[in-house]
Motif scaffolding. Structure first.
Motif, short mmCIF file in Angstrom:
data_model
loop_
_atom_site.label_atom_id
_atom_site.label_comp_id
_atom_site.label_asym_id
_atom_site.label_seq_id
_atom_site.Cartn_x
_atom_site.Cartn_y
_atom_site.Cartn_z
N ILE A 1 22.83 13.37 0.24
CA ILE A 1 21.55 12.72 0.59
C ILE A 1 21.03 12.00 -0.65
CG2 ILE A 1 19.22 13.07 1.52
CD1 ILE A 1 21.39 14.07 3.42
N ARG A 2 20.71 10.73 -0.50
CA ARG A 2 20.10 10.01 -1.63
C ARG A 2 18.73 9.49 -1.20
NH1 ARG A 2 23.88 6.07 -4.74
NH2 ARG A 2 23.08 4.74 -3.07
N CYS A 3 17.83 9.42 -2.14
CA CYS A 3 16.49 8.94 -1.80
C CYS A 3 15.94 8.06 -2.91
CB CYS A 3 15.58 10.14 -1.56
SG CYS A 3 13.90 9.62 -1.14
N GLU A 4 15.33 6.97 -2.53
CA GLU A 4 14.73 6.07 -3.52
C GLU A 4 13.29 5.75 -3.11
OE1 GLU A 4 17.22 2.79 -5.12
OE2 GLU A 4 15.47 1.57 -4.59
N TYR A 5 12.35 6.15 -3.96
CA TYR A 5 10.91 5.85 -3.74
C TYR A 5 10.53 4.69 -4.64
CZ TYR A 5 5.83 6.53 -4.62
OH TYR A 5 4.47 6.37 -4.78
N SER A 6 9.83 3.73 -4.08
CA SER A 6 9.35 2.63 -4.92
C SER A 6 7.99 2.17 -4.41
CB SER A 6 10.35 1.47 -4.93
OG SER A 6 10.53 1.01 -3.61
N MET A 7 7.30 1.44 -5.28
CA MET A 7 5.99 0.89 -4.88
C MET A 7 6.10 -0.63 -4.94
SD MET A 7 3.27 3.30 -6.90
CE MET A 7 1.81 2.98 -5.92
N ALA A 8 5.66 -1.32 -3.91
CA ALA A 8 5.67 -2.78 -3.93
C ALA A 8 4.70 -3.26 -5.01
CB ALA A 8 5.26 -3.32 -2.57
N ASN A 9 5.03 -4.39 -5.64
CA ASN A 9 4.17 -4.93 -6.71
C ASN A 9 2.73 -5.12 -6.26
OD1 ASN A 9 6.07 -5.13 -8.69
ND2 ASN A 9 6.77 -7.14 -8.03
N PHE A 10 2.58 -5.39 -4.96
CA PHE A 10 1.25 -5.70 -4.44
C PHE A 10 0.56 -4.47 -3.85
CE2 PHE A 10 4.58 -6.66 -1.38
CZ PHE A 10 4.25 -5.80 -0.35
N SER A 11 1.18 -3.27 -4.05
CA SER A 11 0.66 -2.08 -3.34
C SER A 11 -0.60 -1.48 -3.96
CB SER A 11 1.75 -1.00 -3.28
OG SER A 11 2.10 -0.62 -4.60
N THR A 12 -0.89 -1.86 -5.19
CA THR A 12 -2.10 -1.30 -5.82
C THR A 12 -3.01 -2.44 -6.27
OG1 THR A 12 -1.19 -1.35 -8.04
CG2 THR A 12 -0.77 0.63 -6.76
N GLY A 13 -4.25 -2.10 -6.58
CA GLY A 13 -5.20 -3.11 -7.06
C GLY A 13 -4.70 -3.77 -8.33
N ASP A 14 -4.27 -2.94 -9.31
CA ASP A 14 -3.70 -3.51 -10.53
C ASP A 14 -2.26 -3.81 -10.23
OD1 ASP A 14 -6.03 -2.31 -11.51
OD2 ASP A 14 -4.91 -0.44 -11.83
N ARG A 15 -1.75 -4.90 -10.80
CA ARG A 15 -0.37 -5.26 -10.52
C ARG A 15 0.55 -4.16 -11.07
NH1 ARG A 15 3.57 -7.88 -13.18
NH2 ARG A 15 5.17 -8.76 -11.85
N LYS A 16 1.45 -3.70 -10.22
CA LYS A 16 2.35 -2.63 -10.63
C LYS A 16 3.50 -3.28 -11.41
CE LYS A 16 3.91 1.73 -9.65
NZ LYS A 16 4.59 1.81 -10.92
N ARG A 17 3.64 -2.91 -12.69
CA ARG A 17 4.67 -3.58 -13.52
C ARG A 17 6.07 -3.12 -13.18
NH1 ARG A 17 1.13 -3.72 -18.00
NH2 ARG A 17 0.04 -5.70 -17.93
N LYS A 18 6.19 -1.80 -12.96
CA LYS A 18 7.52 -1.26 -12.70
C LYS A 18 7.53 -0.63 -11.32
CE LYS A 18 11.03 0.38 -15.72
NZ LYS A 18 11.52 1.53 -16.42
N PRO A 19 7.96 -1.35 -10.28
CA PRO A 19 7.89 -0.79 -8.93
C PRO A 19 8.79 0.44 -8.75
CG PRO A 19 8.85 -3.01 -8.90
CD PRO A 19 8.50 -2.71 -10.32
N LYS A 20 9.89 0.55 -9.53
CA LYS A 20 10.73 1.75 -9.42
C LYS A 20 11.40 2.02 -10.78
CE LYS A 20 14.93 -0.52 -7.90
NZ LYS A 20 16.04 -0.54 -7.01
N GLY A 21 12.00 3.20 -10.88
CA GLY A 21 12.74 3.51 -12.10
C GLY A 21 11.88 4.11 -13.20
N ASP A 22 10.56 4.18 -13.03
CA ASP A 22 9.74 4.86 -14.03
C ASP A 22 9.78 6.37 -13.75
OD1 ASP A 22 8.36 4.51 -11.66
OD2 ASP A 22 6.41 4.62 -12.60
N ARG A 23 9.18 7.15 -14.64
CA ARG A 23 9.27 8.61 -14.51
C ARG A 23 8.67 9.11 -13.21
NH1 ARG A 23 7.44 12.29 -19.40
NH2 ARG A 23 7.05 13.62 -17.63
N ARG A 24 7.50 8.53 -12.84
CA ARG A 24 6.82 8.99 -11.62
C ARG A 24 7.68 8.73 -10.38
NH1 ARG A 24 3.65 6.30 -8.06
NH2 ARG A 24 2.29 7.59 -6.78
N SER A 25 8.23 7.50 -10.30
CA SER A 25 9.07 7.17 -9.13
C SER A 25 10.32 8.04 -9.07
CB SER A 25 9.49 5.70 -9.16
OG SER A 25 8.37 4.88 -9.25
#
Ligand code: UDP
Length: 243
Positions: A68-92
């Motif tokens: 099973i593989r899973c990838e969570y990401s946030m679209a650049n436009f998903s937050t008020g402030d522009r999200k610089r790194k939509p995936k691959g950061d520690r939180r994601s």
């Protein structure tokens, strides 16, 4: 700051034990084997499932179960402030792992040896509780893909602000810095598969907050069952039209 008014109302007008409005839609990504959109208030996520299919990296193939593989990401436009790194950061990376482990608890991986199932979840609009919304969307997408599961995993969070347990925190409540407890359950098997908390809580209050989050999970489970039933009825109706 006051998060619960003297009248007992939260900033968005909800009662402490009230969830945000939930809405789901199956089959949002036609290319995928299964997909769904899940909304909890202003938080909106999409999940797409591919598989079971051949394992891409042969060295990861398992002879007795599916990978099973899973990838969570946030679209650049998903937050008020522009999200610089939509995936691959520690939180994601952390949320991807948490969602994978939670979904593994219900997928009957032993029925699909030597295969791979990919779960992609993306946040389209973020307003707190994105990991819960992604787990709920993934459950629907896996069901839509016909992946065998022993139960439906559902998730919801609860917090504790102004000495009051609050169900399903939104972003403003989440960023108040209080405890945020995310719970995932297998409702039919009556098991907890996920428990995460940031910040600290005395054990008796944790039990109350966890209980509240569990009630939220059960409400989500009832809604998801309704959506799946409705979807099955529609499929049967369409099949009837074709015959
Ligand atoms: N958030 C954001 N930008 C980020 C990460 C988070 O705006 O890069 C917001 C988003 O609304 C998210 C909330 O902060 O839902 C809380 O984030 P947390 O890490 O607690 O995860 P969540 O509650 O979404 O599972």
């Amino acid at each position: 700051m006051e998060y619960v008014s003297p009248e007992g109302l939260r900033l968005d007008g909800r009662r402490p034990m009230e969830m945000r409005q939930i809405r789901a839609e199956i089959g949002a990504v036609s290319r995928a084997d299964g997909s769904a959109i899940f909304e909890m208030g202003n938080t909106k996520v999409v999940a797409a499932v591919y598989g079971p299919r051949e394992v891409q990296n042969r060295s990861q193939q398992m002879s007795d179960q599916a990978l099973i593989r899973c990838e969570y990401s946030m679209a650049n436009f998903s937050t008020g402030d522009r999200k610089r790194k939509p995936k691959g950061d520690r939180r994601s990376t952390e949320i991807s792992m948490v969602i994978r482990q939670t979904m593994e608890a219900c997928i009957m991986t032993h029925l699909m040896p030597r295969s791979q199932i990919d779960i992609y979840v993306q946040v389209l609009q973020a307003d707190g509780g994105t990991r819960s919304a992604c787990i709920n969307a993934a459950t629907l997408a896996l069901s839509d893909a016909g992946i065998p599961m022993c139960d439906l995993v559902t998730s919801c969070s609860a917090g504790y602000l102004n000495s009051t347990p609050l169900l399903d925190l939104n972003y403003v409540e989440d960023s108040a810095g209080g405890p945020d407890v995310t719970v995932g359950i297998l409702p039919k098997l009556d098991k907890v598969t996920l428990l995460q908390m940031d910040s600290k809580l005395p054990i008796d209050i944790l039990e109350n907050v966890m209980q509240l989050a569990t009630e939220g999970c059960k409400a989500v489970a009832n809604y998801i069952r309704e959506i799946l039933l409705e979807n099955t009825k529609q499929l049967e109706y369409r099949r009837g039209l074709m015959n």
